[in-house]
Design an enzyme around this catalytic site. Sequence first.
Site, PDB file in Angstrom:
ATOM      1  N   ALA A 136       0.832  -1.214   0.000  1.00  0.00           N
ATOM      2  CA  ALA A 136       0.000   0.000   0.000  1.00  0.00           C
ATOM      3  C   ALA A 136       0.871   1.270   0.000  1.00  0.00           C
ATOM      4  O   ALA A 136       2.105   1.200  -0.042  1.00  0.00           O
ATOM      5  CB  ALA A 136      -0.958  -0.038   1.181  1.00  0.00           C
ATOM      6  N   HIS A 137       0.219   2.414   0.092  1.00  0.00           N
ATOM      7  CA  HIS A 137       0.865   3.716  -0.105  1.00  0.00           C
ATOM      8  C   HIS A 137       2.056   3.976   0.835  1.00  0.00           C
ATOM      9  O   HIS A 137       2.082   3.538   1.986  1.00  0.00           O
ATOM     10  CB  HIS A 137      -0.172   4.833   0.089  1.00  0.00           C
ATOM     11  CG  HIS A 137      -0.718   4.868   1.491  1.00  0.00           C
ATOM     12  ND1 HIS A 137      -0.127   5.577   2.495  1.00  0.00           N
ATOM     13  CD2 HIS A 137      -1.768   4.228   2.038  1.00  0.00           C
ATOM     14  CE1 HIS A 137      -0.803   5.399   3.613  1.00  0.00           C
ATOM     15  NE2 HIS A 137      -1.796   4.574   3.364  1.00  0.00           N
ATOM     16  N   ASP A 138       2.993   4.709   0.331  1.00  0.00           N
ATOM     17  CA  ASP A 138       4.111   5.267   1.119  1.00  0.00           C
ATOM     18  C   ASP A 138       5.017   4.213   1.758  1.00  0.00           C
ATOM     19  O   ASP A 138       5.606   4.467   2.812  1.00  0.00           O
ATOM     20  CB  ASP A 138       3.588   6.234   2.203  1.00  0.00           C
ATOM     21  CG  ASP A 138       2.835   7.395   1.582  1.00  0.00           C
ATOM     22  OD1 ASP A 138       3.438   8.087   0.748  1.00  0.00           O
ATOM     23  OD2 ASP A 138       1.638   7.579   1.887  1.00  0.00           O
ATOM     24  N   ASN A 180       2.781   3.077   4.789  1.00  0.00           N
ATOM     25  CA  ASN A 180       3.856   3.612   5.655  1.00  0.00           C
ATOM     26  C   ASN A 180       4.650   2.515   6.363  1.00  0.00           C
ATOM     27  O   ASN A 180       4.790   2.507   7.593  1.00  0.00           O
ATOM     28  CB  ASN A 180       3.273   4.584   6.698  1.00  0.00           C
ATOM     29  CG  ASN A 180       2.865   5.892   6.047  1.00  0.00           C
ATOM     30  OD1 ASN A 180       3.693   6.597   5.471  1.00  0.00           O
ATOM     31  ND2 ASN A 180       1.592   6.196   6.107  1.00  0.00           N
TER      32      ASN A 180
END
Length: 218
Positions: A137-139, A157
Site C-alpha cells: 500500500a501507499h508510502d 507507511n
Amino acid sequence: MADVLVGIYGASGFGREVLPLVREQLKGTSAEFVFVDDGDVPSSLNGYPIIRYDDFLDRDAQEKRVVFAIANSAIREKLAEKCALDNIPSLSVKADNAVILEEVSMGEGSILCHFTQLTSNIRIGKYFHANIYSYVAHDCVIGDYVTFAPAVRCNGNIVIEDHAYIGTGAVLKQGTPEKPLVIGKGAVVGMGAVVTKDVPTGVTVVGNPARVLEPRKT
Ligand code: UDP
C-alpha cells in the site's frame, strides 16, 4: 538463432510459476525460453529445456535476458551478481493483471505475480518478488532482494529493509509518516503472522501479535 533468449533461472516450483508469466508478457515476439539451473535436475520441465548456466552463456542469441525465479534472496543476489559480470541483463516480470497505481519506482529484476498490487507513492529496490495475491500500500519503502510469499498484506507507511522475507498471509500493520513500521534487514516474518510493531534486523517473528521466535536451546 533466437532474437531473444530468456533464461528462467531456477527450474523448480517458482520457476514453473514464473515461466508462463514471462511467456505471456512476451507474447507476439520471437523470444525463446529455457530454464537455467545448476542443480541435479532433469533435461526438461513442462516442455521447456533445462540448461546449465555455461550452456546458456554459449547459446547463440542476439539478446539474452535472465529472470531469477528463486525465492531465496541470498541465492538471487549471488546469481544476479554472476549474470551482471557476464553482462546479461535481467528482465522484470509483471503478470497481466498485476496493478501498479501512481508514483511507484522499482529496481531491476522484479517479479509481480498474478493478483498483486502496488498502490501509490512506493519505492522498491531491485529483485523484489511479490507472489500471488500480495499487495503493497501507499508510502512504503522496500529495499533490495525482498521476498513476499503469497497473500502478504503490506499496509501503508511501512519500511522493509534488504533481504527480508515475508511469509504467506502475513499482515503488516500500517505505520504513520512520522513513525513507519520497520521490518529490519534479513528478518523473516512467519506465515500468518500479524506484525504490529517493528521487527529487528535478522530475527524471525511468528504469531498474532507477532513475537520474536527465539532460537532453540540445544
Ligand atoms: N539453484 C541454482 N543455482 C543456485 C542455487 C539454486 O540453479 O546457485 C536452483 C536449484 O537447483 C533449484 C532452484 O534453484 O532447482 C531453487 O528451487 P527451490 O525449490 O529451492 O526454490 P523455489 O522454487 O521455491 O524458489
